[in-house]
Design an enzyme around this catalytic site. Sequence first.
Site, PDB file in Angstrom:
ATOM      1  N   CYS A   2      27.043 -32.851  -4.018  1.00 54.60           N
ATOM      2  CA  CYS A   2      25.899 -33.763  -4.106  1.00 54.60           C
ATOM      3  C   CYS A   2      26.412 -35.203  -4.144  1.00 54.60           C
ATOM      4  O   CYS A   2      27.418 -35.517  -4.768  1.00 54.60           O
ATOM      5  CB  CYS A   2      25.011 -33.553  -5.310  1.00 54.60           C
ATOM      6  SG  CYS A   2      24.245 -31.956  -5.416  1.00 54.60           S
ATOM      7  N   ARG A  27      29.524 -34.820   0.830  1.00 51.40           N
ATOM      8  CA  ARG A  27      29.483 -34.139  -0.465  1.00 51.40           C
ATOM      9  C   ARG A  27      28.376 -33.096  -0.547  1.00 51.40           C
ATOM     10  O   ARG A  27      28.332 -32.298  -1.475  1.00 51.40           O
ATOM     11  CB  ARG A  27      29.257 -35.175  -1.575  1.00 51.40           C
ATOM     12  CG  ARG A  27      30.370 -36.183  -1.702  1.00 51.40           C
ATOM     13  CD  ARG A  27      30.041 -37.179  -2.771  1.00 51.40           C
ATOM     14  NE  ARG A  27      30.094 -36.580  -4.076  1.00 51.40           N
ATOM     15  CZ  ARG A  27      31.138 -36.609  -4.884  1.00 51.40           C
ATOM     16  NH1 ARG A  27      32.238 -37.226  -4.515  1.00 51.40           N
ATOM     17  NH2 ARG A  27      31.110 -36.030  -6.060  1.00 51.40           N
ATOM     18  N   TRP A  73      23.735 -30.610  -2.385  1.00 55.41           N
ATOM     19  CA  TRP A  73      24.417 -29.340  -2.115  1.00 55.41           C
ATOM     20  C   TRP A  73      23.832 -28.362  -3.112  1.00 55.41           C
ATOM     21  O   TRP A  73      24.054 -28.487  -4.317  1.00 55.41           O
ATOM     22  CB  TRP A  73      25.921 -29.500  -2.318  1.00 55.41           C
ATOM     23  CG  TRP A  73      26.705 -28.266  -1.992  1.00 55.41           C
ATOM     24  CD1 TRP A  73      27.138 -27.874  -0.762  1.00 55.41           C
ATOM     25  CD2 TRP A  73      27.164 -27.267  -2.916  1.00 55.41           C
ATOM     26  NE1 TRP A  73      27.828 -26.686  -0.864  1.00 55.41           N
ATOM     27  CE2 TRP A  73      27.855 -26.296  -2.171  1.00 55.41           C
ATOM     28  CE3 TRP A  73      27.048 -27.096  -4.290  1.00 55.41           C
ATOM     29  CZ2 TRP A  73      28.436 -25.178  -2.743  1.00 55.41           C
ATOM     30  CZ3 TRP A  73      27.630 -25.983  -4.874  1.00 55.41           C
ATOM     31  CH2 TRP A  73      28.322 -25.033  -4.101  1.00 55.41           C
ATOM     32  N   ASN A  99      23.661 -34.569 -10.186  1.00 56.79           N
ATOM     33  CA  ASN A  99      24.731 -33.800  -9.582  1.00 56.79           C
ATOM     34  C   ASN A  99      25.332 -32.960 -10.691  1.00 56.79           C
ATOM     35  O   ASN A  99      25.666 -33.496 -11.737  1.00 56.79           O
ATOM     36  CB  ASN A  99      25.761 -34.799  -9.017  1.00 56.79           C
ATOM     37  CG  ASN A  99      26.933 -34.114  -8.377  1.00 56.79           C
ATOM     38  OD1 ASN A  99      26.925 -32.907  -8.203  1.00 56.79           O
ATOM     39  ND2 ASN A  99      27.942 -34.894  -8.032  1.00 56.79           N
ATOM     40  N   GLY A 100      25.464 -31.647 -10.498  1.00 55.93           N
ATOM     41  CA  GLY A 100      26.042 -30.802 -11.540  1.00 55.93           C
ATOM     42  C   GLY A 100      25.138 -29.635 -11.848  1.00 55.93           C
ATOM     43  O   GLY A 100      24.244 -29.305 -11.070  1.00 55.93           O
ATOM     44  N   GLU A 484      46.653 -20.981   4.622  1.00 53.38           N
ATOM     45  CA  GLU A 484      45.923 -22.219   4.888  1.00 53.38           C
ATOM     46  C   GLU A 484      45.290 -22.190   6.283  1.00 53.38           C
ATOM     47  O   GLU A 484      44.151 -22.618   6.477  1.00 53.38           O
ATOM     48  CB  GLU A 484      46.892 -23.415   4.717  1.00 53.38           C
ATOM     49  CG  GLU A 484      46.338 -24.782   5.054  1.00 53.38           C
ATOM     50  CD  GLU A 484      45.120 -25.198   4.230  1.00 53.38           C
ATOM     51  OE1 GLU A 484      44.755 -24.504   3.285  1.00 53.38           O
ATOM     52  OE2 GLU A 484      44.523 -26.227   4.583  1.00 53.38           O
ATOM     53  N   LYS A 488      41.296 -22.532   7.014  1.00 56.97           N
ATOM     54  CA  LYS A 488      40.720 -23.572   7.900  1.00 56.97           C
ATOM     55  C   LYS A 488      39.778 -22.937   8.911  1.00 56.97           C
ATOM     56  O   LYS A 488      38.701 -23.446   9.179  1.00 56.97           O
ATOM     57  CB  LYS A 488      41.817 -24.314   8.673  1.00 56.97           C
ATOM     58  CG  LYS A 488      42.654 -25.324   7.964  1.00 56.97           C
ATOM     59  CD  LYS A 488      41.952 -26.548   7.470  1.00 56.97           C
ATOM     60  CE  LYS A 488      41.319 -26.312   6.141  1.00 56.97           C
ATOM     61  NZ  LYS A 488      42.008 -26.644   4.938  1.00 56.97           N
ATOM     62  N   GLU A 491      36.429 -21.536   7.220  1.00 60.06           N
ATOM     63  CA  GLU A 491      35.438 -22.465   6.674  1.00 60.06           C
ATOM     64  C   GLU A 491      34.711 -23.274   7.734  1.00 60.06           C
ATOM     65  O   GLU A 491      33.563 -23.635   7.531  1.00 60.06           O
ATOM     66  CB  GLU A 491      36.053 -23.373   5.605  1.00 60.06           C
ATOM     67  CG  GLU A 491      37.148 -24.280   6.092  1.00 60.06           C
ATOM     68  CD  GLU A 491      37.774 -25.084   4.960  1.00 60.06           C
ATOM     69  OE1 GLU A 491      37.117 -25.314   3.936  1.00 60.06           O
ATOM     70  OE2 GLU A 491      38.935 -25.490   5.122  1.00 60.06           O
ATOM     71  N   HIS A 507      51.677  -2.779   5.288  1.00 60.61           N
ATOM     72  CA  HIS A 507      51.118  -2.095   4.114  1.00 60.61           C
ATOM     73  C   HIS A 507      49.593  -2.071   4.149  1.00 60.61           C
ATOM     74  O   HIS A 507      48.966  -1.917   3.107  1.00 60.61           O
ATOM     75  CB  HIS A 507      51.615  -2.770   2.829  1.00 60.61           C
ATOM     76  CG  HIS A 507      53.104  -2.707   2.689  1.00 60.61           C
ATOM     77  ND1 HIS A 507      53.766  -1.544   2.403  1.00 60.61           N
ATOM     78  CD2 HIS A 507      54.047  -3.665   2.860  1.00 60.61           C
ATOM     79  CE1 HIS A 507      55.067  -1.782   2.380  1.00 60.61           C
ATOM     80  NE2 HIS A 507      55.264  -3.063   2.665  1.00 60.61           N
ATOM     81  N   LYS A 606      32.361 -31.203  -0.185  1.00 58.85           N
ATOM     82  CA  LYS A 606      33.728 -31.689  -0.281  1.00 58.85           C
ATOM     83  C   LYS A 606      34.338 -31.493  -1.657  1.00 58.85           C
ATOM     84  O   LYS A 606      35.397 -30.936  -1.802  1.00 58.85           O
ATOM     85  CB  LYS A 606      33.763 -33.165   0.128  1.00 58.85           C
ATOM     86  CG  LYS A 606      35.163 -33.753   0.193  1.00 58.85           C
ATOM     87  CD  LYS A 606      35.964 -33.154   1.309  1.00 58.85           C
ATOM     88  CE  LYS A 606      37.395 -33.635   1.330  1.00 58.85           C
ATOM     89  NZ  LYS A 606      38.221 -32.758   2.156  1.00 58.85           N
TER      90      LYS A 606
END
Length: 611
Positions: A2, A27, A73, A99-100, A484, A488, A491, A507, A606
Amino acid sequence: MCGIVGYIGKQDAYPILIKGLQRLEYRGYDSAGITLFDESIRTYKVKGKVSDLEDFVKESNRSGSIGMGHTRWATHGEPNDVNAHPHESQNGKFVIIHNGIIENYSSLKKQLTNYGYEFKSETDTEVLVNLIEYLYLDSKLTVEEAVRNALQIVSGAYALVVMSKDEDDKLIAARKGSPMVIGIGEGEYFIASDASPIIEHTRSVIYMNDNDIATISKHGLSLKTLGNDVVAPKIHELDLEIGAIEKAGFDHFMLKEIFEQPETIVNTLRGRVSSDWKDVHHGGVMSVLPQLVNARRLIIVGCGTSWHAGLVGEYLLEEFARIPVEVEYGSEFRYRQPILYPDDIVIAISQSGETADTLAAVRLAKESRALVLGICNVVGSSIARETHAGIYTYAGPEIGVASTKAFTSQVTALTSFALMLGKERGTLSQERLETMISELMRIPEKITAVLNQNDHCKYISDLYKDAENFLYLGRGYLFPVALEGALKLKEISYIHAEGYPAAEMKHGPIALIDEKMPVVVIATKDRSYEKIVSNIQEVKARKGIVIAIVSEGDTVIKEMADHVIEIPHVEEAVSPILSVVPLQLLSYYIAVARGCNVDQPRNLAKSVTVE
Ligand code: F6R
């Protein structure tokens, strides 16, 4: 997570707020809203992006020199017009952006319902604004007192701005667990959840601390704690260029940030490597060097990409400084009753410096009296401020939601830190130190060479854009790079991908391989080269498609793989910094080819300032 922006002053608030929201859109971007005051308080909000909000208010009255805006968000309640912020209290006395997460919102909602409150949205924020109003009306408090009292009742995390009908010449801002910055202009103030909307107006800022509450009018600002003690504001000078938060001709921030890496790595190393390339030091941790030199154990905490950087850090610190290292997810560490000794050293890695789980891990470690260091990108962020000492990565603002330059800068900082510790602890010879420094200093030009393969990466991406699954394999230092690369891709393109240590493939994951499965193998020439060649053969024997990242001039793998991307040869310990770059480009171009919104992938934000 947010974006919050507020303005109070002599200018028209609307253009400042909209521009601020655009800068903060990374955000959160599922809905946006704005409240303006000019004779009356008017709120406009809509599902969608900031551009949808602009369309929505085109014909409306946008005047006013006090206002606030929010880009959301979603946490509580799906993204829609009603759940969008700002939220107004039932009797219209208060408007809030938040925000939160208010954790006890459900019991508060029940109580307020008993007092006759009805709720329009599914959000915890509407509960908070009604709680403020209830306290204000019931106890005849001032606006500031009502906000303060309400915040003493709620539990959870917040950064918020409140406007009130009865004291309409003020903005009240508060923070706990979510960042908030106040910019100070001439007869005007700016509030935002990070400095990016403020930078073009003023460089003087106050970073609010947890439990701070600020009452701001055109004539001044008062800062207090939630306990009503006056706080002397500390004014900092922002050191950030406006160009750093613009796209500079690239189609997306992510691509711009990938291409910035030769420069960001120079910035991470600047002032840390001596001019003769014989020594390395980190000024930010010199005050705790004796503890570092005598460390018995290091515990690295982080989330997502920062956790991957931490895994590379484990290999580096164990190889060069010979200190045992454990790497933990912030979220697991904080809840699994970890055993921490006062002589443990915890290193928190975070681009934003605001990730809630990492910050909670920092606080837990401090409670156990461990020494806590931070490796952060955002200067003045919560983790940077709350740790005992630390290293800034100086990668500049990272706006693309998928982390790229932050990762390579984190790994660069960890490499130089491990070299420094190795030298100080006597576990690294001067000769090897100099070799490694020279390898590190040459990384930027080698990244430029990898970036020259941009078109080749795009070509491969177009071929496999419709694949449903990808596997990423690497060994040793390159195993975290495989993780990583997979993250990438997931997402930003929404393709399922998994990263594995190449030897683990047999395995279990080998069962997945068939002629439709692209397998990205990071197979540069290092200690495990022969072994990874065997792994490639295992994939080919099952008709998998191999895309191999190889060292320049490799002919062996070229024969076996379907595609190779050649990268310059580097020492194994610095290879993560280089070999991740083609993986970033592959993910980027696959996502673009699939028509995905690369900079604002679905469901993501973000900086994750909620649990
Ligand atoms: C992935 C990504 C996230 C972050 C994670 C931690 O591209 O961006 O996985 O790495 O949310 O964020 P920071 O580093 O800000 O603590």
